[in-house]
Design an enzyme around this catalytic site. Sequence first.
Site, short mmCIF file in Angstrom:
data_model
loop_
_atom_site.label_atom_id
_atom_site.label_comp_id
_atom_site.label_asym_id
_atom_site.label_seq_id
_atom_site.Cartn_x
_atom_site.Cartn_y
_atom_site.Cartn_z
CG HIS A 76 3.25 3.78 8.43
ND1 HIS A 76 3.32 4.80 7.77
CD2 HIS A 76 2.88 2.76 8.08
CE1 HIS A 76 3.22 3.91 6.39
NE2 HIS A 76 2.68 2.92 6.62
NE ARG A 121 7.05 0.84 4.77
CZ ARG A 121 5.82 -0.10 4.98
NH1 ARG A 121 5.69 -1.26 4.63
NH2 ARG A 121 4.89 0.95 5.37
NE ARG A 135 -1.49 -2.38 2.77
CZ ARG A 135 -1.76 -3.57 2.38
NH1 ARG A 135 -2.60 -3.91 1.83
NH2 ARG A 135 -0.55 -4.64 2.79
CB THR A 136 3.56 2.56 2.30
OG1 THR A 136 2.66 1.87 3.33
CG2 THR A 136 4.15 4.11 2.57
CE LYS A 186 26.99 -4.79 -6.13
NZ LYS A 186 27.50 -4.03 -7.08
N1 CP Z 1 -0.29 -0.02 5.95
C1 CP Z 1 1.08 -0.26 5.41
O1 CP Z 1 1.94 0.28 5.58
O2 CP Z 1 0.83 -1.19 4.28
P1 CP Z 1 2.23 -1.76 3.64
O3 CP Z 1 2.97 -2.30 4.54
O4 CP Z 1 1.62 -2.67 2.45
O5 CP Z 1 2.74 -0.49 3.04
#
Ligand code: CP
Length: 319
Positions: free
Chosen positions: A138, A110, A60-61, A88
């Site tokens: 998040h 991320r 999603r993100t 590496k």
């Molecule tokens: N909600 C969320 O962060 O989903 P993902 O891990 O798929 O990005």
Amino acid sequence: MTPTPLGKDLLGLEELSADQIRLVLDTAEAFKEVSERPIKKVPALRGKTIVNLFFEASTRTRISFEFAEKRLSADTVNVATQGSSVAKGETLVDTARNLEAMRIDMVVIRHPASGAAKFLGERIRSNVINAGDGKHEHPTQGLLDLLTLRDRFGRIEGLKVAICGDVLHSRVARSNIWGLTKLGAEVAVCGPASLLPTGLDRLGVRVIRRIDEALQWADAVNILRLQLERMEGGFVPSLREYNRIFGVTRERLARAGREVVVMHPGPMNRGVEIDSDVADGPASVILPQVTNGVAVRMAVLYLLAGGSPDWATHPAEDR
Ligand code: CP
């Protein structure tokens, strides 16, 4: 670099004021319409280059940041651990400095380590957006959850939101707690004692031990995934046992005696923390959360790039 209404980086909702959070939500509200157009594009970030650095799995993100960037006409590049020199042994800072040497404007990151986004933001000139760092925050998930609640209830202030499940390992829980409490909601958490962090009372959050009680108390429930990959064993006796005691089932929701709005950040463990007929049922706003994710990320990118907050009040003009 000229200061933006959100500062240089978006690292977490802990750092934002209530007014800054409201600004993002209002700007996102105005951006929703762009995704409903036949041609889903505005020129707001034309000429900006954005790198999406994903060192941890994401559906999603990652995809919604990419859609948001493309809908704002930015040029984007995706970098993942596999296939890059990170595999590496190149460090995070070296990777980012090399990308900056190619004259990028923003990094969306991320990373499995809490604090990775802040670490990077302190070392590069580009804007940094935290797309989830370890167990810390998040922020764009917290913002899209707030927008979805505001859509559904018309307000955040005074709402009762229960965050249920694996709170201990959850960056989503932390961002939600900061965002909801800053905007005046009441927040409770519910889950096995082994999956609740200490110090929740200092954040103004109550603990409800039983899921039936939490559902009776709440206007909305945000159900968290059991993060099996962050557990080293012993947190719950078994998944079946977890579902029996803490799973949100149709029967439990019905016992609340009124509609409780159901949220989940995804990915879901169906049959563990949430049953399928709840996830797909009439009280679920799980897919509207995903839709709102694109608008929220457009708003964050736009504001961090120095876009005028006026977008929220003059959405019809393409900036
Ligand atoms: N909600 C969320 O962060 O989903 P993902 O891990 O798929 O990005």
